[in-house]
Design a protein around this motif. Sequence first.
Motif, short mmCIF file in Angstrom:
data_model
loop_
_atom_site.label_atom_id
_atom_site.label_comp_id
_atom_site.label_asym_id
_atom_site.label_seq_id
_atom_site.Cartn_x
_atom_site.Cartn_y
_atom_site.Cartn_z
N ILE A 199 0.87 -1.17 0.00
CA ILE A 199 0.00 0.00 0.00
C ILE A 199 0.91 1.23 0.00
O ILE A 199 1.80 1.34 0.84
CB ILE A 199 -0.93 0.02 1.24
N THR A 200 0.67 2.13 -0.95
CA THR A 200 1.55 3.30 -1.04
C THR A 200 1.46 4.14 0.22
O THR A 200 0.39 4.40 0.74
CB THR A 200 1.20 4.16 -2.28
N LYS A 201 2.65 4.51 0.69
CA LYS A 201 2.80 5.38 1.85
C LYS A 201 3.75 6.49 1.44
O LYS A 201 4.41 6.39 0.42
CB LYS A 201 3.44 4.62 3.01
N GLY A 202 3.89 7.44 2.25
CA GLY A 202 4.81 8.54 1.96
C GLY A 202 4.25 9.82 2.51
O GLY A 202 3.53 9.82 3.51
N ILE A 203 4.54 10.92 1.84
CA ILE A 203 3.97 12.20 2.24
C ILE A 203 2.47 12.11 2.01
O ILE A 203 2.03 11.84 0.90
CB ILE A 203 4.60 13.36 1.45
N ASP A 204 1.71 12.31 3.07
CA ASP A 204 0.27 12.04 3.02
C ASP A 204 -0.45 13.05 3.91
O ASP A 204 -0.86 12.73 5.02
CB ASP A 204 0.02 10.60 3.49
N MET A 205 -0.62 14.25 3.42
CA MET A 205 -1.18 15.35 4.20
C MET A 205 -2.63 15.11 4.64
O MET A 205 -3.07 15.66 5.63
CB MET A 205 -1.11 16.65 3.40
N LYS A 206 -3.37 14.30 3.90
CA LYS A 206 -4.79 14.07 4.22
C LYS A 206 -5.04 12.71 4.86
O LYS A 206 -6.17 12.30 5.00
CB LYS A 206 -5.63 14.22 2.94
N ASN A 207 -3.98 12.01 5.23
CA ASN A 207 -4.06 10.70 5.89
C ASN A 207 -4.87 9.68 5.07
O ASN A 207 -5.66 8.92 5.62
CB ASN A 207 -4.62 10.82 7.31
N GLU A 208 -4.66 9.67 3.77
CA GLU A 208 -5.37 8.70 2.94
C GLU A 208 -4.93 7.28 3.25
O GLU A 208 -5.75 6.36 3.21
CB GLU A 208 -5.19 9.04 1.46
N TYR A 209 -3.66 7.09 3.59
CA TYR A 209 -3.19 5.75 3.96
C TYR A 209 -3.96 5.24 5.18
O TYR A 209 -4.46 4.12 5.18
CB TYR A 209 -1.68 5.78 4.24
N GLY A 210 -4.07 6.05 6.20
CA GLY A 210 -4.79 5.65 7.41
C GLY A 210 -6.25 5.36 7.14
O GLY A 210 -6.81 4.37 7.63
N GLN A 211 -6.88 6.21 6.34
CA GLN A 211 -8.29 6.01 6.00
C GLN A 211 -8.47 4.73 5.18
O GLN A 211 -9.44 3.99 5.39
CB GLN A 211 -8.81 7.20 5.20
N PHE A 212 -7.53 4.48 4.27
CA PHE A 212 -7.63 3.27 3.46
C PHE A 212 -7.51 2.02 4.34
O PHE A 212 -8.29 1.08 4.21
CB PHE A 212 -6.56 3.26 2.35
N CYS A 213 -6.53 2.00 5.22
CA CYS A 213 -6.35 0.85 6.11
C CYS A 213 -7.59 0.63 6.99
O CYS A 213 -7.98 -0.51 7.23
CB CYS A 213 -5.09 1.01 6.95
N GLU A 214 -8.21 1.72 7.44
CA GLU A 214 -9.45 1.60 8.22
C GLU A 214 -10.53 0.89 7.41
O GLU A 214 -11.28 0.07 7.94
CB GLU A 214 -9.94 2.97 8.67
N LYS A 215 -10.61 1.22 6.12
CA LYS A 215 -11.59 0.55 5.25
C LYS A 215 -11.33 -0.94 5.19
O LYS A 215 -12.24 -1.76 5.28
CB LYS A 215 -11.56 1.14 3.84
N LEU A 216 -10.06 -1.31 5.03
CA LEU A 216 -9.73 -2.74 4.99
C LEU A 216 -10.02 -3.43 6.32
O LEU A 216 -10.56 -4.54 6.35
CB LEU A 216 -8.27 -2.96 4.60
N PHE A 217 -9.66 -2.77 7.42
CA PHE A 217 -9.92 -3.35 8.74
C PHE A 217 -11.41 -3.50 9.02
O PHE A 217 -11.82 -4.37 9.79
CB PHE A 217 -9.26 -2.53 9.84
N SER A 218 -12.23 -2.65 8.41
CA SER A 218 -13.68 -2.73 8.64
C SER A 218 -14.29 -4.00 8.03
O SER A 218 -15.37 -4.40 8.42
CB SER A 218 -14.38 -1.49 8.08
#
Length: 131
Positions: free
Chosen positions: A15-34
């Motif tokens: 899953i792409t990570k890096g500079i992420d000002m809007k926390n899209e990585y965190g939101q995406f992982c939450e979707k998967l965990f749901s």
Amino acid sequence: MFEDEKDDKIYNLIITKGIDMKNEYGQFCEKLFSKVDFLWKESISGSYAHAGDAFYEKIDGIILLAGIYNDNKELFNDLLAASERYDIPTILVRPYGLEEVPEVLEENATTIVGWNANCIVDSIKSARELM
């Protein structure tokens, strides 16, 4: 879920990570965990450009979060090159709240998906068949 539809596979994802000002990585992982019936793990490398065959051969899909592309182009380019070299499907996730994606990503993606958890999981599961 019906018993005969149960999917016990553990999907190995990048899953792409890096500079992420809007926390899209965190939101995406939450979707998967749901999606508690979807089993997955994330593989991470210090350098995707230099990760070898043993690393990439176990990957089931590469998740490209289009919303962080502009600040992480080198990472995306490394993952797109790996996807092509190792025949790994890429699932392009639209920027959160937007429909448009960078053209270079759209051209190289196996499939494009929004932020609905069911659609994300379905895209990951079916991406290999679309190649």
